[in-house]
Design an enzyme around this catalytic site. Sequence first.
Site, short mmCIF file in Angstrom:
data_model
loop_
_atom_site.label_atom_id
_atom_site.label_comp_id
_atom_site.label_asym_id
_atom_site.label_seq_id
_atom_site.Cartn_x
_atom_site.Cartn_y
_atom_site.Cartn_z
N ASP A 11 -4.70 -35.97 10.88
CA ASP A 11 -4.27 -34.57 11.01
C ASP A 11 -2.94 -34.45 10.28
O ASP A 11 -1.99 -35.19 10.58
CB ASP A 11 -4.09 -34.20 12.48
CG ASP A 11 -5.42 -33.97 13.19
OD1 ASP A 11 -6.43 -33.80 12.50
OD2 ASP A 11 -5.43 -33.99 14.43
N ASP A 130 -14.88 -27.11 16.67
CA ASP A 130 -13.90 -27.26 17.75
C ASP A 130 -14.46 -26.51 18.95
O ASP A 130 -14.67 -25.30 18.89
CB ASP A 130 -12.55 -26.68 17.34
CG ASP A 130 -11.91 -27.47 16.21
OD1 ASP A 130 -12.17 -28.68 16.11
OD2 ASP A 130 -11.17 -26.87 15.41
#
Length: 259
Positions: A11, A130
Amino acid sequence: MISKRIIPCLDVRDGKLTKGIKFKGNVDIGDPVEAAREYYEQGADEIVFYDITASSDKRDIMIDVVRRVAETIFIPFSVGGGIRNLEDMRKVINAGAEKVSVNSAAVENPQIITQGAKAFGNQCVVLGMDVKKVDVSDKIPSGYEMVIHGGRIYTGIDALWWAKEAESLGAGEICLNSIDADGVQTGYELNLTRLISENVNIPVIASGGAGKPEHLAEVLTKGKADAALIASMVHYRTYTITEIKQYLNKKHIKTRLFW
């Protein structure tokens, strides 16, 4: 038996490797290029790179960082974040990525999946999901809802329906991230992973919750995932990828060993 893949997730925020919990409280922890090289040398099967604020900031992905990572590793490399159209996909692939992950943009414009699959092949298009556990309802019969823009916007879209729809549109793989489990290191969301894995015919990468090798063993068997995404457990050097793969092979879960 097909080998299970172990995939470190980078990330990236403002060019730096970062990690949060349930998409909040991110802390910068290093250089993504150095981390990618280290994980490649440890035996990672692939690397996933997410520019986590590109979509919410409505800006382009950091192509220079993508290019530097691609020049460093010699394994498949998937990139997501800030990819809104076919031209964005082309830029990422030209920078050295083998796969492009679309998440928020795919929900808002599902045809980007089909366009990418036609231009580059299904194997290049990864659907990022997600997902948040919610109450079962007529609108969300699976009890799992799609959330976009880094966990900021609830869509009212059922996650199981969306996984099957995206497959029909041309997605070649799903990276399934449980927001509830993200960063907590107490194990993957097995029910969610199994639900999606059993209802699509494309590979599913489980994401969110890995804290120890046992968690990977569970999601690759009970969760029926084809691959496991990991972050905290390697970013903080609790385990190496070598150690994780050795554990899994002792449990008769086949992985690619590079030594």
